[in-house]
Design an enzyme around this catalytic site. Structure first.
Site: not given
Ligand code: F6P
Length: 538
Positions: A210, A266-267, A352, A383, A505
């Site tokens: 994406e 990432g998170r 996650e 509401h 994916k």
């Molecule tokens: O699809 C999940 C994930 O791997 C997350 O853990 C991560 O935050 C996100 O995709 C984005 O990944 P990246 O920073 O590698 O594009």
């Protein structure tokens, strides 16, 4: 198959006593209220409306204490490879160690690299804010900053940029492009000027479909300013990634790539260069204040016994609701419009991290792990779905988040907002008996009275921040992060990998050619039928 038994004890004696004790009764116990209401810095955590009495709290606390959680916590802070499936350290806390009062046990080399990266961010952001973009290899005039990323490369920065709107620097607008749905990119391109827009391509892996696709779309759009020259268009880009080579292959040279490290999931990454969009939006001083707020909670988590430790207390409430009472979800309802993204942020952070059913040893975990996390802004939520929360057949624990001092001068709005938050928590806990309804009724109609009765006894947590400052926001997020750590520890799962996102994916990549007209008989019948439907109508 063997019967699955919960790893967390059943606390059966306490559970059955409390099943017959209404929150109305529990709330009368002042000592209990005092123990369940705790403050750290600008954060007040009120767990007094959880269905726990002090005996149950102490029993769960004793269990937690017996799990060696302090050693596990210290292992994380010092950089042990606790993410075993990926053989990685988990050092998001090192990213904010500069704001800690306690000395960080993280490896010195990592701490140095982190500080050096903060200095790079500072100089890039400083140049842009001073109108000197070319010093950072960017255009001279910049009006808009677009962060392209998804999951952890989007949710944290988005949450913080929105939450800290009152601290935004003037003359620089922030945008987040996330979904691959072309509506989002098309909409942005319609409203922005490619000459004065810069793009932060944020992807730890630099391999996320994406993000790369949206990056291509915006690069093509910016290239229109330069007669289609993609290289010149790439001059509007910075990247944050641990894959410098892939970023360079894409066209962003190494000196315009800020690092991410394997030891930052990432998170958990908004404290790293992934927070570049935050620093652009609010300036470096406020970005460092955000880090300092998180560091304050790190220090608290590292140095406080379970009885006073906010993340541990939050984890106790969660296992009580999830493992003992069997709740299947938790609603997060901020009565703070700028925290509109908090529920989605927490969905990734918690679901996650903790959506696992296998231990690091490859065994079924036994019992339940993460509940569904959901929610939206109050009072709007009242509401929409609060009817079900008050009178539905499922009992859903709630988390209310409020702020004491708002970022505006509309005092009456704020009083009404806070009064609603307090009223909802009270109504859910206390309810209204049929006798009370009948006492107000003119005709004594029993059927109507039954429908107007509120059982109450529905648990909730209230978190109150003094104000929505960078420090308070940092503290709030770190509080949740450490709760997640504690739950991973108690449930016996690795909270720091995410294998569950991979299968979909992979299949999406296999389906793409079929959507482009190359039939593939290997898909299941249902997928084939839908591909045929799409082909027939496109
Ligand atoms: O699809 C999940 C994930 O791997 C997350 O853990 C991560 O935050 C996100 O995709 C984005 O990944 P990246 O920073 O590698 O594009």
């Amino acid at each position: 198959m063997d019967a699955i038994t919960d790893r967390v004890p059943s606390f059966a004696e306490h559970a059955s006593r409390l099943a017959n004790t209404h929150l109305r009764e529990l709330l009368k116990d002042k000592a209990r209220g005092d123990r369940l209401r705790k403050r750290v810095g600008p954060v007040l955590l009120d767990l007094s409306r959880q269905k726990l009495d002090l005996a149950a709290l102490d029993a769960v606390g004793a269990y937690v204490q017996g799990t060696n959680w302090e050693a596990a916590r210290d292992a994380m802070f010092s950089g042990a490879h606790i993410n075993t499936s990926e053989d990685r350290a988990v050092l998001h806390t090192a990213l904010r160690a500069g704001g800690s009062k306690l000395k960080s046990p993280a490896p010195a080399a990592d701490l140095e690299e982190i500080e050096a990266t903060l200095k790079r961010i500072e100089s890039i952001v400083g140049a842009v804010h001073a109108g000197k973009g070319p010093e950072a290899g960017l255009p001279a005039t910049i009006t808009d900053v677009v962060n392209i990323g998804i999951g952890g490369s989007d949710l944290g920065p988005r949450l913080a940029v929105d939450a800290l709107a009152q601290f935004h620097v003037p003359h620089l607008r922030s945008h987040f492009l996330t979904n691959v749905d072309g509506h989002a990119a098309a909409g942005l391109m319609k409203s922005l000027d490619p000459k004065t827009t810069i793009v932060l391509l944020v992807s730890k892996s630099f391999n996320t479909q994406e993000t790369l696709l949206n990056g291509n779309v915006l690069r093509d759009w910016i290239a229109t300013v330069y007669g289609g020259d993609l290289k010149k268009a790439a001059g509007h880009f910075l990247s944050v990634s641990s894959n410098t080579k892939a970023a360079a292959d894409w066209g962003i040279p190494a000196d315009k790539v800020l690092p991410m490290w394997d030891f930052v999931g990432g998170r958990f990454s908004l404290w790293s260069a992934v927070g570049l969009s935050i620093a652009f939006a609010v300036g470096m001083e406020h970005f460092r204040a955000l880090l300092a707020g998180a560091a304050m909670i790190d220090d608290h988590f590292r140095s406080t016994p379970w009885q006073e430790n906010l993340p541990v207390q939050l984890a106790i409430a969660e296992i009580w609701n999830r493992n003992v009472r069997g709740s299947t979800s938790r609603a997060v309802v901020p009565y703070v419009d700028p925290l509109i993204d908090l529920p989605s942020y927490l969905q990734q952070l918690e679901m996650e991290s903790l959506g696992k059913h296998v231990t690091p040893e490859g065994k079924h975990v036994g019992g339940r792990t993460v509940p569904v996390v959901w929610g939206s802004i109050g009072t709007n939520a009242q509401h929409a779905y609060f009817q079900a929360l008050h009178q539905g057949t499922d009992i859903v624990p709630l988390e209310f988040i409020g702020i004491v001092k708002p970022g505006h001068a509309l005092a009456e709005n704020h009083r009404v907002l806070l009064s609603n938050l307090l009223a909802q928590a009270a109504a859910l806990a206390l309810g209204k008996t049929t006798e009370e309804v009948l006492a107000e009724s003119k005709d004594g109609n029993q059927a109507i009275a039954a429908q107007r009765t509120f059982e109450g006894d529905r648990p909730s947590t209230v978190i109150l921040l003094d104000a929505l400052t960078p420090e308070a926001l940092g503290a709030l997020i770190a509080l949740y992060e450490h709760k997640v750590f504690m739950l991973g520890h108690l449930w016996g799962i690795n909270a720091f990998d995410q294998w569950g996102v991979e299968l979909g994916k992979l299949i999406a990549k296999q389906i793409q050619p079929a959507l482009a007209g190359k039939p593939d008989p290997s898909f299941d019948a249902s997928t084939q039928a839908l591909i045929a439907e799409i082909a027939a109508r496109s």
